[in-house]
Write a protein that holds these residues in place. Structure first.
Motif, mmCIF file in Angstrom:
data_model
loop_
_atom_site.group_PDB
_atom_site.id
_atom_site.type_symbol
_atom_site.label_atom_id
_atom_site.label_comp_id
_atom_site.label_asym_id
_atom_site.label_seq_id
_atom_site.Cartn_x
_atom_site.Cartn_y
_atom_site.Cartn_z
ATOM 1 N N LEU A 144 1.155 -1.500 -0.303
ATOM 2 C CA LEU A 144 -0.329 -0.427 -0.006
ATOM 3 C C LEU A 144 0.978 1.499 -0.001
ATOM 4 C CD1 LEU A 144 -2.694 -0.738 2.561
ATOM 5 C CD2 LEU A 144 -2.904 -1.811 -0.565
ATOM 6 N N LEU A 145 1.167 1.219 1.020
ATOM 7 C CA LEU A 145 2.262 3.339 1.089
ATOM 8 C C LEU A 145 3.524 2.587 0.168
ATOM 9 C CD1 LEU A 145 1.940 5.641 2.608
ATOM 10 C CD2 LEU A 145 3.614 4.672 4.489
ATOM 11 N N TRP A 146 4.089 1.822 0.707
ATOM 12 C CA TRP A 146 5.694 1.949 -0.133
ATOM 13 C C TRP A 146 4.964 1.464 -1.828
ATOM 14 C CZ3 TRP A 146 10.394 3.242 0.583
ATOM 15 C CH2 TRP A 146 10.931 3.031 2.055
ATOM 16 N N ARG A 147 4.234 0.851 -2.320
ATOM 17 C CA ARG A 147 3.538 0.526 -3.368
ATOM 18 C C ARG A 147 3.809 2.172 -3.936
ATOM 19 N NH1 ARG A 147 -1.279 -1.948 -5.952
ATOM 20 N NH2 ARG A 147 -2.416 -0.505 -4.415
ATOM 21 N N GLU A 148 3.334 3.237 -3.393
ATOM 22 C CA GLU A 148 2.670 3.889 -3.854
ATOM 23 C C GLU A 148 4.529 5.111 -3.993
ATOM 24 O OE1 GLU A 148 0.033 5.913 -5.262
ATOM 25 O OE2 GLU A 148 -1.286 4.634 -4.772
ATOM 26 N N MET A 149 4.774 4.348 -2.625
ATOM 27 C CA MET A 149 6.046 5.443 -2.452
ATOM 28 C C MET A 149 7.228 5.816 -3.768
ATOM 29 S SD MET A 149 6.735 5.621 1.440
ATOM 30 C CE MET A 149 8.338 6.748 1.837
ATOM 31 N N ARG A 150 7.357 4.153 -4.011
ATOM 32 C CA ARG A 150 8.425 3.612 -4.919
ATOM 33 C C ARG A 150 7.578 4.576 -6.409
ATOM 34 N NH1 ARG A 150 7.124 -1.427 -2.341
ATOM 35 N NH2 ARG A 150 5.692 -1.985 -3.931
ATOM 36 N N LYS A 151 6.509 3.944 -6.699
ATOM 37 C CA LYS A 151 5.868 4.890 -8.461
ATOM 38 C C LYS A 151 6.153 6.388 -7.878
ATOM 39 C CE LYS A 151 1.431 4.553 -8.528
ATOM 40 N NZ LYS A 151 0.731 4.266 -8.129
ATOM 41 N N MET A 152 6.418 6.969 -7.484
ATOM 42 C CA MET A 152 5.941 8.458 -6.689
ATOM 43 C C MET A 152 7.499 8.744 -6.872
ATOM 44 S SD MET A 152 3.429 9.913 -4.093
ATOM 45 C CE MET A 152 1.980 9.635 -4.490
ATOM 46 N N GLN A 153 9.056 7.752 -6.493
ATOM 47 C CA GLN A 153 10.153 8.388 -6.863
ATOM 48 C C GLN A 153 10.402 8.328 -7.463
ATOM 49 O OE1 GLN A 153 12.239 9.078 -3.961
ATOM 50 N NE2 GLN A 153 14.526 8.131 -4.918
ATOM 51 N N ARG A 154 10.097 7.052 -8.498
ATOM 52 C CA ARG A 154 10.588 6.523 -9.890
ATOM 53 C C ARG A 154 10.249 7.645 -10.943
ATOM 54 N NH1 ARG A 154 10.106 0.514 -8.158
ATOM 55 N NH2 ARG A 154 12.354 0.438 -7.343
ATOM 56 N N ARG A 155 9.035 7.827 -10.590
ATOM 57 C CA ARG A 155 8.104 8.766 -11.970
ATOM 58 C C ARG A 155 8.343 10.438 -11.434
ATOM 59 N NH1 ARG A 155 2.533 5.168 -12.692
ATOM 60 N NH2 ARG A 155 3.553 3.491 -13.377
ATOM 61 N N ALA A 156 8.872 10.750 -10.469
ATOM 62 C CA ALA A 156 9.146 11.747 -10.247
ATOM 63 C C ALA A 156 9.671 13.046 -11.493
ATOM 64 C CB ALA A 156 9.884 12.311 -8.962
ATOM 65 N N ARG A 157 8.924 14.277 -11.844
ATOM 66 C CA ARG A 157 9.182 15.271 -12.227
ATOM 67 C C ARG A 157 10.871 15.596 -12.269
ATOM 68 N NH1 ARG A 157 4.787 19.433 -13.047
ATOM 69 N NH2 ARG A 157 3.717 17.910 -14.025
ATOM 70 N N ILE A 158 11.476 15.617 -11.661
ATOM 71 C CA ILE A 158 12.539 15.938 -10.469
ATOM 72 C C ILE A 158 13.174 15.071 -10.151
ATOM 73 C CG2 ILE A 158 13.857 18.006 -9.839
ATOM 74 C CD1 ILE A 158 12.260 19.953 -10.009
ATOM 75 N N GLU A 159 14.718 13.768 -10.936
ATOM 76 C CA GLU A 159 14.890 13.420 -10.084
ATOM 77 C C GLU A 159 15.363 13.584 -9.209
ATOM 78 O OE1 GLU A 159 18.823 10.245 -11.834
ATOM 79 O OE2 GLU A 159 18.311 12.335 -12.944
ATOM 80 N N LEU A 160 14.849 12.010 -7.998
ATOM 81 C CA LEU A 160 15.669 12.672 -6.603
ATOM 82 C C LEU A 160 16.370 11.580 -6.591
ATOM 83 C CD1 LEU A 160 11.621 12.231 -5.896
ATOM 84 C CD2 LEU A 160 12.970 14.451 -5.744
ATOM 85 N N ALA A 161 17.222 11.509 -5.968
ATOM 86 C CA ALA A 161 18.142 10.738 -5.142
ATOM 87 C C ALA A 161 17.481 9.346 -4.501
ATOM 88 C CB ALA A 161 19.269 11.972 -4.249
ATOM 89 N N GLY A 162 18.766 8.749 -4.117
ATOM 90 C CA GLY A 162 18.181 7.503 -3.336
ATOM 91 C C GLY A 162 18.191 6.231 -3.774
ATOM 92 N N ASP A 163 19.018 5.521 -3.028
ATOM 93 C CA ASP A 163 18.514 3.519 -3.523
ATOM 94 C C ASP A 163 17.672 3.137 -3.225
ATOM 95 O OD1 ASP A 163 19.565 0.987 -4.725
ATOM 96 O OD2 ASP A 163 20.179 0.579 -2.560
ATOM 97 N N VAL A 164 16.442 3.043 -4.355
ATOM 98 C CA VAL A 164 15.397 2.375 -3.826
ATOM 99 C C VAL A 164 14.716 1.008 -3.631
ATOM 100 C CG1 VAL A 164 12.675 2.550 -4.115
ATOM 101 C CG2 VAL A 164 14.162 4.153 -5.335
#
Length: 215
Positions: A83-103
């Motif tokens: 639930l929560l982490w599926r949304e977080m993974r999707k948001m991180q990877r599809r962000a308009r501005i590339e975000l740092a972090g090993d997902v």
């Protein structure tokens, strides 16, 4: 990668301009409440995007504050991961501005002192020892989380910058989630199905949200 810390005071702007998402009015209210208050508790119906906004808030705290630790939990590991982490993974990877972090499945590591973790409630000892100037804890489906987890969370909330979000369906008239709506120190938000943009409009304007026919 661009520096997104300029959004530290603008979680709604982070959702829109960095993640490329469009939170609706009550989701914006929740984001701004987290910015302005240390303890926020949200009781909500099904299908109004409560887990979605919690995921966005978690990424905002992770990427706009340094150092920062984000911890999330839910009654079961499946709920944490799917639930929560599926949304977080999707948001991180599809962000308009590339975000740092090993997902990973339930972790994002930006640096040694800036990271997010999803923890199961059957591992209360794992909540011990987390301290950060910008700690953020999300308790999803909070009505079903056991007391021992809330006790462990209390022990982490030692810094001035610590914040706690409880969010979930109001399933039972007892427990810490229920009590938070009757105690001082909590900023309380109620999110009814009748507030859904689809219900207010009388037609489906946001397909991802609860519809008039279901209500």
């Amino acid at each position: 990668m661009q520096d997104v810390t300029r959004y530290a005071g603008d979680p709604v702007g982070f959702m829109r301009e960095v993640l490329g998402l469009d939170p609706w009015s009550k989701q914006c209210e929740i984001l701004e409440a987290i910015r302005d208050h240390s303890h926020v508790t949200v009781r909500a119906c099904h299908g109004v995007g409560k887990t979605f906004v919690a995921a966005g808030a978690a990424l905002w705290r992770l990427h706009c504050f340094s150092p920062s630790i984000v911890l999330t939990t839910a009654p079961t590991h499946r709920q944490v991961k799917e639930l929560l982490w599926r949304e977080m993974r999707k948001m991180q990877r599809r962000a308009r501005i590339e975000l740092a972090g090993d997902v990973r499945e339930t972790a994002i590591k930006v640096s040694e002192d800036t990271y997010a973790l999803g923890l199961s409630t059957d591992e209360s000892d794992r909540f011990q020892g987390f301290h950060s100037p910008h700690l953020f804890i999300v308790v999803d489906e909070a009505s079903g989380v056991p007391e021992v987890i809330f006790d462990a969370i209390d022990g982490c909330m030692t810094s001035m910058g610590s914040k706690l979000l409880q969010i979930g369906n109001p399933l039972r008239p007892s427990g810490r989630f229920y009590d938070s709506f009757r105690q001082q120190g909590w900023h309380c938000i109620h999110l009814s199905a009748l507030m859904s943009p689809n219900v207010e409009a009388g037609e489906v304007v946001r397909p991802e949200l609860v519809e008039p026919a279901w209500v």
